[in-house]
Design a protein around this motif. Structure first.
Motif, short mmCIF file in Angstrom:
data_model
loop_
_atom_site.label_atom_id
_atom_site.label_comp_id
_atom_site.label_asym_id
_atom_site.label_seq_id
_atom_site.Cartn_x
_atom_site.Cartn_y
_atom_site.Cartn_z
N ARG A 80 0.25 -1.33 -0.07
CA ARG A 80 -0.23 0.28 -0.29
C ARG A 80 0.57 1.65 -0.08
NH1 ARG A 80 -2.90 -3.40 1.88
NH2 ARG A 80 -1.22 -4.36 2.72
N THR A 81 1.63 1.77 0.75
CA THR A 81 2.30 2.65 1.10
C THR A 81 2.85 2.93 -0.59
OG1 THR A 81 3.27 2.33 3.50
CG2 THR A 81 4.56 3.55 2.83
N ARG A 130 11.50 3.51 2.86
CA ARG A 130 11.17 2.53 3.87
C ARG A 130 12.45 1.77 4.38
NH1 ARG A 130 5.96 -1.45 4.34
NH2 ARG A 130 4.90 0.54 5.03
N HIS A 173 5.59 5.90 11.53
CA HIS A 173 5.13 5.74 10.24
C HIS A 173 4.57 7.06 9.86
CE1 HIS A 173 3.79 4.04 6.63
NE2 HIS A 173 3.07 2.81 6.53
N GLN A 176 1.49 7.81 7.61
CA GLN A 176 0.15 5.86 7.57
C GLN A 176 -0.77 6.75 8.48
OE1 GLN A 176 -0.56 3.33 6.68
NE2 GLN A 176 -2.34 3.04 7.57
N ARG A 209 4.18 0.25 14.04
CA ARG A 209 4.53 1.91 13.97
C ARG A 209 3.55 2.65 13.81
NH1 ARG A 209 8.92 -0.13 8.90
NH2 ARG A 209 7.87 -0.49 7.48
N ARG A 271 -1.87 -5.89 13.22
CA ARG A 271 -1.88 -7.49 12.99
C ARG A 271 -0.69 -7.69 14.35
NH1 ARG A 271 3.14 -8.29 10.00
NH2 ARG A 271 3.38 -6.43 9.79
N GLN A 273 2.92 -8.53 15.08
CA GLN A 273 3.93 -7.93 13.51
C GLN A 273 5.16 -8.64 13.98
OE1 GLN A 273 3.89 -4.16 12.40
NE2 GLN A 273 2.03 -4.34 12.41
N PRO A 310 -4.44 -0.49 9.31
CA PRO A 310 -3.69 -0.13 8.19
C PRO A 310 -3.31 -1.00 7.14
CG PRO A 310 -2.31 -0.83 10.31
CD PRO A 310 -4.09 -0.56 10.17
N LEU A 311 -4.19 -2.45 8.10
CA LEU A 311 -3.09 -3.15 6.86
C LEU A 311 -1.97 -3.19 6.41
CD1 LEU A 311 -5.99 -3.11 4.28
CD2 LEU A 311 -5.93 -4.22 5.81
N PRO A 312 -1.94 -4.27 5.95
CA PRO A 312 -1.94 -5.67 5.65
C PRO A 312 -2.64 -6.74 6.98
CG PRO A 312 0.15 -6.04 6.01
CD PRO A 312 0.04 -4.60 6.33
C1 NCD Z 1 2.07 -1.32 8.04
C2 NCD Z 1 3.58 -1.03 8.32
O1 NCD Z 1 3.85 -1.63 7.28
O2 NCD Z 1 4.05 -0.60 9.06
N1 NCD Z 1 1.34 -1.07 6.80
C3 NCD Z 1 1.55 -0.03 6.31
O3 NCD Z 1 1.91 0.23 5.51
N2 NCD Z 1 0.18 0.20 5.84
C4 NCD Z 1 1.47 -1.98 9.01
C5 NCD Z 1 1.57 -3.84 9.41
O4 NCD Z 1 2.74 -3.65 8.43
O5 NCD Z 1 1.16 -4.36 9.67
#
Ligand code: NCD
Length: 358
Positions: A80-81, A130, A173, A176, A209, A271, A273, A310-312
């Motif tokens: 997504r990002t 990232r 983040h 986000q 995050r 989720r 992590q 925030p997904l996934p």
């Molecule tokens: C998040 C991330 O990567 O920090 N995803 C996102 O950017 N939408 C959250 C995650 O991976 O659980």
């Protein structure tokens, strides 16, 4: 503020003390944004959405940053990002390239991050990055601030190539958090927005995050209450709760998601992590049942309360919920909101935000 410090000195500063150097030149931390920024960016994201809905407006938007180059440097997985930044850049007319596998860059030959960033800013006008290492984004910012090349804004001002964090370590983040607040404000529009509301944050609050950045942004809303529901070993850390205390925000830890649902005006699921686990190879062993959102939970939730993530996602939201036509299920809209928020952020970074407002 001009960068007058060496890298070690800059990294030794607290985040708060780094802020005057960062100003509006880069996006590294959620705490960079105050309420006025948040309101302005949400309005700008709405304006971008409206402008793009009109074919002539979309064409105009596509000319705003024509000729600019961006690098999307993602040293950790992202769907997504990455996609939303890439799409936002395309909508604004920015050319873009990506580096998603450090193994095929010169970093695999031992090049330092500093030298890599110096190289990137030789070619591009924007670096979205990232990285698993929390110091990578401030290191990149320091490097860009001292680099041989600057970029010229439409106003004629020359500035360091902006660094935008798309996720940094287990703590930051910022974009986000902005898109989450934007989604909450939109979803709660009919009931006066986020001010005075109770937000329930669920899951891995220790290492998420996204949720940690969101929790840092919520105190900008008057009279907000934050409820935390996390398994014992994933409880929110004191750095965030102490800050909530300092800012006079009422917060509480609740034992399960179910008990708190009737009191929440918004629910934010996350989720576990497990990529940060010591024994990373062991894989996902399942979300503890008290922190899984099930279909029956919708009946306990307020009528106006949105469900975000925030997904996934994996098993922390029962899959049947995706098949329902319940307007409270907002996480797919949240993705799209993220793209408009990123259009707004990039337009503001490059000083073309006025053109979005039409
Ligand atoms: C998040 C991330 O990567 O920090 N995803 C996102 O950017 N939408 C959250 C995650 O991976 O659980």
């Amino acid at each position: 503020m001009e960068m007058d410090l060496g890298l070690e000195q800059f990294l030794a500063l607290s985040e708060e003390d780094q802020l005057p150097y960062i100003g509006r030149r880069a996006i590294l931390y959620a705490r960079q944004f105050d309420r006025a920024d948040i309101d302005e960016l949400c309005a700008l994201a709405d304006a971008a959405r409206a402008l793009h809905a009109d074919p002539e407006g979309a064409t105009r938007m596509g000319g705003l940053l024509r000729g600019r180059m961006a690098l999307n440097f993602f040293a950790q997985p992202s769907s997504r990002t990455f996609m939303s930044f890439s799409t936002a850049q395309a909508y604004l007319g920015i050319h873009r390239s990506s580096l998603r596998d450090v193994a095929i860059s010169s970093m695999s030959k031992g090049e330092s991050l500093v030298d890599s960033i110096r190289t990137f800013v030789s070619y591009v006008d924007l670096v979205v990055m990232r990285h698993p290492d929390a110091s990578a984004a401030p290191t990149a910012f320091w490097t860009a601030s001292r680099a041989h090349r600057r970029m010229r804004l439409p106003s004629g001002e020359e500035v360091p190539v902006p660094i935008v964090s798309g996720g940094s370590g287990a703590r930051h983040h910022p974009t986000q958090a902005l898109l989450d607040v934007y989604t909450l404000q939109r979803a709660l529009r009919g009931v006066g927005g986020l001010d005075g509301k109770t937000v329930l944050l669920v899951g891995d609050l220790r290492r998420g995050r996204a949720v940690r950045s969101l929790a840092q942004m919520l105190p900008h809303f008057r009279g907000v209450t934050v409820l935390f529901a996390a398994p014992e070993r994933y409880r929110m850390l004191p750095d965030v709760t102490d800050e909530l205390d300092r800012r006079g925000v009422h917060w509480e830890e609740v034992p399960t998601l179910e008990d708190a649902l009737p009191h929440a005006d918004a629910v934010y699921m996350t989720r576990i992590q497990d990529e940060w686990d010591e024994d990373r190879g062991s894989g996902h062993t399942g979300t503890p049942p008290d922190f899984v959102f099930r279909r029956r939970h919708l009946d306990r939730m307020r009528d106006h309360a949105p469900l975000l993530h925030p997904l996934p996602k994996r098993d922390e939201i029962e899959p049947a919920i995706d098949e329902l036509d319940d307007p409270r299920v907002q996480y797919w809209q949240q993705e799209r909101n993220g793209m408009w928020m990123r259009v707004a952020l990039l337009a503001r970074l490059f000083g073309v935000d006025g053109a979005l407002r039409g």
